[in-house]
Design an enzyme around this catalytic site. Structure first.
Site, short mmCIF file in Angstrom:
data_model
loop_
_atom_site.label_atom_id
_atom_site.label_comp_id
_atom_site.label_asym_id
_atom_site.label_seq_id
_atom_site.Cartn_x
_atom_site.Cartn_y
_atom_site.Cartn_z
N HIS A 45 -0.99 31.92 -14.66
CA HIS A 45 -0.11 31.45 -15.81
C HIS A 45 1.59 31.15 -15.86
O HIS A 45 1.62 31.34 -15.14
CB HIS A 45 -0.19 32.77 -17.04
CG HIS A 45 0.51 33.44 -18.16
ND1 HIS A 45 -0.24 32.62 -19.41
CD2 HIS A 45 1.83 33.29 -18.20
CE1 HIS A 45 0.84 32.68 -19.94
NE2 HIS A 45 1.65 33.82 -19.64
N ASP B 201 -2.78 41.76 -29.94
CA ASP B 201 -1.81 41.02 -29.20
C ASP B 201 -1.74 40.04 -29.78
O ASP B 201 -0.24 39.33 -30.37
CB ASP B 201 -1.93 40.42 -28.45
CG ASP B 201 -0.85 39.60 -27.76
OD1 ASP B 201 0.07 39.83 -27.73
OD2 ASP B 201 -1.29 38.32 -27.78
N ARG C 145 6.33 39.91 -34.15
CA ARG C 145 7.03 40.13 -33.59
C ARG C 145 8.41 38.67 -33.83
O ARG C 145 9.44 39.08 -34.05
CB ARG C 145 6.78 40.18 -32.16
CG ARG C 145 6.51 41.31 -31.52
CD ARG C 145 6.12 41.29 -30.27
NE ARG C 145 6.68 41.16 -28.92
CZ ARG C 145 6.00 40.42 -27.84
NH1 ARG C 145 4.66 39.69 -28.19
NH2 ARG C 145 7.11 39.77 -27.48
N SER D 175 2.21 41.62 -23.63
CA SER D 175 1.17 40.41 -24.55
C SER D 175 0.73 39.66 -23.53
O SER D 175 -0.35 38.99 -23.22
CB SER D 175 2.54 39.93 -25.14
OG SER D 175 1.75 38.35 -25.74
N LYS E 245 -3.91 39.28 -21.93
CA LYS E 245 -4.81 38.01 -22.50
C LYS E 245 -5.52 37.75 -20.70
O LYS E 245 -6.35 37.57 -21.02
CB LYS E 245 -4.14 37.22 -23.40
CG LYS E 245 -3.99 37.27 -24.81
CD LYS E 245 -2.71 36.44 -25.71
CE LYS E 245 -0.97 36.23 -24.73
NZ LYS E 245 -0.37 36.26 -25.67
N1 URA Z 1 4.05 34.22 -24.26
C1 URA Z 1 3.02 35.50 -24.74
O1 URA Z 1 1.56 35.17 -24.58
N2 URA Z 1 3.65 36.63 -25.63
C2 URA Z 1 4.60 36.60 -25.36
O2 URA Z 1 4.91 38.38 -26.10
C3 URA Z 1 6.01 35.96 -25.26
C4 URA Z 1 5.10 34.96 -24.47
#
Ligand code: URA
Length: 437
Positions: A82, A161, A168, A183, A187
């Site tokens: 990621h 999320d 947010r 967050s 995932k």
């Molecule tokens: N990428 C995400 O998936 N979440 C965040 O809070 C910031 C970047």
């Protein structure tokens, strides 16, 4: 549990229990807790923070808010990578086929681009017919037979999320360490891989502008993943200027194919090899980093990585002949050279401005539903520390609309900083973060 009491407690700097955090995320995902109360909670978290236990609980609650992918049908350890996002970041396109060719099982969930950072799915859609909307059965079958597959994130992966991130975004509460780490990791954990290597970007084109903040974010995410039973590590890499030379979907794909053919830019290959070596080590496919890097270099030089890329494109419905003939990718109608107004050295290239130039050309997405022009973008001719003459070309802008090209040109001009002294070359790999034992 009264949400009012939880907000009050967080406002006073007290911590929330595991059960309270789970209830809060469950209630918010279901729509029982309204946005105005959650907004207040988010702002209280921004001011008071969360401790490590609370951050972990928040991540797990968001992971459990939806489906957790079952990848048990894939033989062996599954690996995912990621990136926290950057400009010109085509690392996945180069890294995934190298690892697939080396016998790793790369089961990758990717997103589309939003704002000035591009998304891997958009880039892959430059191949006519390519689709990430494949069934779970097909995804698992492809990982088993080819070594890699890439799917778009399903709507039911960490929906808590998804909802919280949208809130947010409009309440100025994105840039809080625990919220970002939770967050991203919710995932990644829901996506089911055993190995997760994180590319945490640092610098002007990154979420985290300072090394101190990037390190803290990387440590937090590695801690969460390790506690959740995964093999995780993070590499902090430079994003003070775009990665490689190309920015824009098809231009980046062409650069990635050049990299798989052995002609990749030095900075891009440093990041690819650092992340890949870490993944090979965690998967026990190599004994040390030097051996891992040599395996990857051999894989590229022998042509196996490029063949694997073509196999992967074809398996997901894409036109693989484009891998062997990049002239086939659609080209923008116009190109415009941006020249230096002075002689000196490039002392910096603000990555975010280059990303905004690409957006101005139509190569980025303003809203989630927006469409993008895959052919437009920018190719940098000069990178940081290079000497430049007055009138020499700094970058070439590719576009389909003369007004948009003018706007992009202005962004590129302001992105480049020219000075009289050659700056020292910065290392691409700033730090590696391993689990704390
Ligand atoms: N990428 C995400 O998936 N979440 C965040 O809070 C910031 C970047």
């Amino acid at each position: 549990m009264r949400m009012y009491d939880l907000i009050q407690r967080k406002k006073e700097g007290k911590s929330l229990s595991t059960e309270e955090i789970r209830e809060m995320i469950r209630g918010y995902t279901k729509g029982v807790i309204p946005d105005y109360q959650m907004s207040a909670m988010l702002m209280a978290i921004c001011f008071q923070g969360m401790d490590d236990r609370e951050t972990y609980d928040l991540t797990m609650a968001m992971r459990d808010s939806g489906e957790i992918l079952d990848l048990s049908g894939i033989y062996g350890l599954k690996a995912d990578k990621h990136s926290t996002g950057g400009v010109g970041d085509k690392t996945t396109l180069v890294l995934a086929p190298i690892l697939g060719a080396l016998g790793l099982k790369v089961a990758k969930m990717s997103g589309r681009g939003l704002g000035f950072t591009g998304g891997t799915i958009d880039k892959l859609e430059c191949f006519p017919g390519f689709s990430t909307a494949i069934s779970m059965e097909q995804f698992i079958k492809n990982v088993n037979s080819i070594g890699l597959a890439l799917a778009g994130q399903t709507a039911n992966l960490a929906p808590g999320d998804k909802k919280l991130y949208a809130l947010r975004d409009v309440t100025a509460t994105v840039d809080q360490m625990s919220l970002i780490a939770g967050s991203i990791m919710s995932k990644k954990l829901a996506a089911g891989s055993d190995i997760i290597v994180l590319d945490v970007k640092t610098g002007s084109g990154a979420f985290m502008k300072t090394l101190k903040d990037s390190k803290k974010l990387a440590e937090t995410m590695v801690d969460i993943g390790t506690r959740a039973g995964k093999r995780v590590s993070a590499i902090i890499t430079d994003m003070d200027q775009p990665l490689g030379y190309a920015v824009g979907n098809s231009l980046e794909v062409i650069e990635a194919i050049e990299a798989l053919s052995g002609g990749g830019p030095k900075d891009l290959m440093e990041v690819v090899y650092a992340l890949g070596a870490e993944m090979l080590l965690l998967a026990e496919k190599a004994e040390n980093l030097d051996i891992a890097e040599k395996m990857m270099v051999d894989c590229v030089e022998s042509g196996r990585a490029k063949e694997k890329f073509a196999e992967f494109i074809l398996a997901q419905g894409g036109e693989d002949s484009y891998v062997w003939d990049t002239e086939k990718f659609p080209k923008a109608a116009y190109e415009k050279e941006v020249c230096s107004k002075e002689k000196g050295f490039v002392t910096g290239i603000e990555a975010e401005r280059v990303g905004n130039a690409c957006m101005a050309l139509g190569g980025g997405r303003e809203t989630k539903e927006g469409s993008i022009d895959l052919s437009v973008g920018i190719v940098l001719k000069k990178k940081k520390s290079m000497a430049v003459e007055k009138g020499e070309v700094l970058a070439v802008v590719y576009g389909n609309d003369s007004e948009k090209i003018k706007r992009a040109e202005a962004q590129i001009c302001s992105a480049y900083k020219i000075g009289g002294t050659k700056p020292a070359e910065e290392p691409m790999i700033k730090l590696k973060i391993s689990p704390r034992i």
